[in-house]
Design a protein around this motif. Structure first.
Motif, PDB file in Angstrom:
ATOM      1  N   THR A 163     -13.780 -26.592 -16.878  1.00  0.00           N
ATOM      2  CA  THR A 163     -14.129 -25.689 -17.521  1.00  0.00           C
ATOM      3  C   THR A 163     -15.910 -26.462 -17.608  1.00  0.00           C
ATOM      4  O   THR A 163     -16.600 -24.841 -17.669  1.00  0.00           O
TER       5      THR A 163
ATOM      6  N   SER B 265     -10.752 -19.514 -18.047  1.00  0.00           N
ATOM      7  CA  SER B 265     -10.015 -18.663 -18.497  1.00  0.00           C
ATOM      8  C   SER B 265      -8.836 -18.789 -17.032  1.00  0.00           C
ATOM      9  O   SER B 265      -7.669 -19.306 -16.943  1.00  0.00           O
ATOM     10  N   THR B 266      -9.675 -18.621 -15.349  1.00  0.00           N
ATOM     11  CA  THR B 266      -9.178 -19.863 -14.513  1.00  0.00           C
ATOM     12  C   THR B 266      -8.761 -20.543 -15.078  1.00  0.00           C
ATOM     13  O   THR B 266      -7.984 -21.338 -14.340  1.00  0.00           O
TER      14      THR B 266
ATOM     15  N   THR C  84      -4.915 -20.899 -17.009  1.00  0.00           N
ATOM     16  CA  THR C  84      -4.527 -20.028 -16.535  1.00  0.00           C
ATOM     17  C   THR C  84      -3.978 -20.361 -14.979  1.00  0.00           C
ATOM     18  O   THR C  84      -2.985 -20.232 -14.417  1.00  0.00           O
ATOM     19  N   MET C  85      -4.768 -20.637 -14.241  1.00  0.00           N
ATOM     20  CA  MET C  85      -4.024 -21.120 -12.840  1.00  0.00           C
ATOM     21  C   MET C  85      -4.657 -22.411 -12.789  1.00  0.00           C
ATOM     22  O   MET C  85      -3.319 -22.807 -11.702  1.00  0.00           O
ATOM     23  N   VAL C  86      -5.339 -23.298 -12.732  1.00  0.00           N
ATOM     24  CA  VAL C  86      -5.485 -24.553 -12.355  1.00  0.00           C
ATOM     25  C   VAL C  86      -4.522 -25.740 -13.313  1.00  0.00           C
ATOM     26  O   VAL C  86      -4.114 -26.739 -12.450  1.00  0.00           O
TER      27      VAL C  86
ATOM     28  N   PRO D 158      -1.935 -25.241 -14.993  1.00  0.00           N
ATOM     29  CA  PRO D 158      -0.237 -25.120 -15.378  1.00  0.00           C
ATOM     30  C   PRO D 158       0.496 -26.446 -13.846  1.00  0.00           C
ATOM     31  O   PRO D 158       0.992 -26.773 -13.641  1.00  0.00           O
ATOM     32  N   SER D 159      -0.949 -25.653 -12.112  1.00  0.00           N
ATOM     33  CA  SER D 159       0.012 -26.621 -10.984  1.00  0.00           C
ATOM     34  C   SER D 159      -0.612 -28.292 -11.120  1.00  0.00           C
ATOM     35  O   SER D 159       0.207 -28.978 -10.617  1.00  0.00           O
TER      36      SER D 159
END
Length: 61
Positions: free
Chosen positions: A24, A30-31, A34-36, A38-39
């Motif tokens: 962060t 937010s990126t 929401t994206m990093v 979970p992967s």
């Protein structure tokens, strides 16, 4: 050496949490969330599963 589920997963959760918080500082939160994140969670679960299975294979006869 005998490990239970909690002792095995706790360091993994700590590493993923520290990595997400550290990211962060470089990317927008937010990126990251929401994206990093979970992967990272999916990859860590898959790697943990394969590592556990490989350990069972190596410990067998």
């Amino acid at each position: 050496m005998e490990y239970d589920f909690t002792r095995s997963v706790a360091p993994l959760v700590a590493i993923v949490a520290v990595a997400a918080v550290a990211l962060t500082a470089v990317m927008t939160p937010s990126t990251v969330f929401t994206m990093v994140l979970p992967s990272m969670i999916v990859f860590s679960v898959v790697a943990f599963f394969f590592g556990m299975k490989h350990g069972e294979f190596r410990a067998g006869p």
